[in-house]
Design an enzyme around this catalytic site. Structure first.
Site, PDB file in Angstrom:
ATOM      1  N   SER A 109       0.836  -1.195   0.000  1.00 19.19           N
ATOM      2  CA  SER A 109       0.000   0.000   0.000  1.00 19.19           C
ATOM      3  C   SER A 109       0.876   1.252   0.000  1.00 19.19           C
ATOM      4  O   SER A 109       1.640   1.476  -0.942  1.00 19.19           O
ATOM      5  CB  SER A 109      -0.954  -0.044   1.202  1.00 19.19           C
ATOM      6  OG  SER A 109      -2.013   0.865   1.052  1.00 19.19           O
ATOM      7  N   ASP A 243      -9.936  -6.146  -3.345  1.00 17.95           N
ATOM      8  CA  ASP A 243      -9.362  -4.994  -2.648  1.00 17.95           C
ATOM      9  C   ASP A 243     -10.321  -3.814  -2.750  1.00 17.95           C
ATOM     10  O   ASP A 243     -10.619  -3.332  -3.843  1.00 17.95           O
ATOM     11  CB  ASP A 243      -8.012  -4.635  -3.270  1.00 17.95           C
ATOM     12  CG  ASP A 243      -7.217  -3.630  -2.444  1.00 17.95           C
ATOM     13  OD1 ASP A 243      -7.838  -2.863  -1.685  1.00 17.95           O
ATOM     14  OD2 ASP A 243      -5.983  -3.628  -2.561  1.00 17.95           O
ATOM     15  N   HIS A 271      -7.358  -6.070   0.729  1.00 14.70           N
ATOM     16  CA  HIS A 271      -6.212  -5.168   0.642  1.00 14.70           C
ATOM     17  C   HIS A 271      -4.967  -5.734   1.327  1.00 14.70           C
ATOM     18  O   HIS A 271      -3.875  -5.212   1.122  1.00 14.70           O
ATOM     19  CB  HIS A 271      -6.587  -3.823   1.286  1.00 14.70           C
ATOM     20  CG  HIS A 271      -5.579  -2.741   1.052  1.00 14.70           C
ATOM     21  ND1 HIS A 271      -5.201  -2.337  -0.209  1.00 14.70           N
ATOM     22  CD2 HIS A 271      -4.861  -1.975   1.934  1.00 14.70           C
ATOM     23  CE1 HIS A 271      -4.299  -1.358  -0.104  1.00 14.70           C
ATOM     24  NE2 HIS A 271      -4.085  -1.131   1.185  1.00 14.70           N
TER      25      HIS A 271
END
Length: 291
Positions: A109, A243, A271
């Site tokens: 991320s 996600d 995610h």
């Protein structure tokens, strides 16, 4: 690194962190194993604990380094620069401190965005790159994160992150778990990150970091067309097909930067594919780093 016999505080943490003072502030990190170095970079509101379940699979023949970014976990939360470049520079300082020349970067991320910035600034220090549900490949991002960039968020966040609200949410959570409901890895990781905002320093660092890469319309930092050294970096991209934070459609955009990238989709994962499907993630990562 000396390993403890049991996890501390009920967590997976069997590797007590070290501390390095970098640029006048303490950075907490795990450093274990010997061999080619792998540097793990967690995402927003994460910590080194997002990765420690992988250590046993990797540190027999690799040196595994897992820091808490400044503003996160047990590291300092100073007033200052929380840009991708600042984070990347601190990670360069960390591997200098540890005497490591080159690393395989694994970034999740926000950590993926930091990893790509590291590649841009210090390409000679990069052995390979693994991007997990990474930011920096498009504009789209969850409305929840976009809301943190709105005016007045610094006034609202102390209220919703207060112990009063947390206690009531946890009470409801215990009740529904008693009925057989189990939270997903995504939900558990997000809640653990949210509970880290209980103090003013953490909230200030969170807002500074978020606003450095996101505005009310979405992500503001994009590696496309900027990272010109990507064709020389061996790259793996991992993404969950469900996600809801950063859409899986961004995965294929990695080929515009890293033409030879291998893209692996984790069906049904959200995610945090490294937490939702840890065995598969470890196997895919092991195969990549051993190539």
């Amino acid at each position: 690194m000396t390993r403890t016999q049991e996890p501390r505080d009920g967590s997976d943490l069997r590797y007590p962190p070290d501390v390095a003072t970098l640029r006048g502030h303490d950075l907490s990190f795990v450093d274990t194993g010997e061999g080619p170095a792998i540097l793990f970079i967690h995402g927003l509101l994460g910590s080194h604990e997002n990765w420690t379940h992988l250590v046993d699979r990797l540190d027999t023949d690799h040196r595994v380094v897992i820091p808490d970014l400044f503003g996160h976990g047990a590291s300092a939360k100073p007033v200052g620069d929380y840009s991708l470049g600042a984070h990347a520079a601190i990670l360069r300082d960390l591997i200098d401190h540890l005497g490591i020349d080159r690393v395989t970067l694994v970034g999740h991320s926000l950590g993926g965005g930091i990893a790509m910035q590291f590649c841009y600034l210090f390409p000679e220090r990069v052995e390979a790159l693994v991007l997990v549900s990474t930011g920096g490949l498009g504009r789209t991002v969850s409305p929840l994160l976009r809301s943190a960039t709105l005016p007045g968020a610094e006034l609202v966040l102390p209220v919703i992150a207060s112990s009063w609200v947390r206690d009531r949410v946890e009470t409801v959570g215990r009740a529904v778990r008693g009925l057989g409901w189990r939270p997903s890895a995504d939900a558990s990781a997000a809640w653990k990150g949210f509970t880290s905002l209980s103090d003013a320093e953490s909230r200030r660092a969170f807002l500074a970091t978020t606003r450095g890469v996101i505005d009310p319309g979405g992500q503001t930092v994009n590696a496309l067309g900027r990272l010109t050294t990507g064709e020389h970096i061996r790259t793996l991209v991992i993404w969950g097909t469900r996600d809801r934070m950063i859409p899986v459609g961004h995965a294929e955009r990695a080929h515009e930067i890293f033409p030879g990238a291998k893209v692996v989709l984790f069906e049904g994962a959200g995610h945090f594919p490294h937490l939702e499907q840890p065995d598969r993630f470890a196997s895919v990562l092991e195969a990549f780093v051993h190539e």
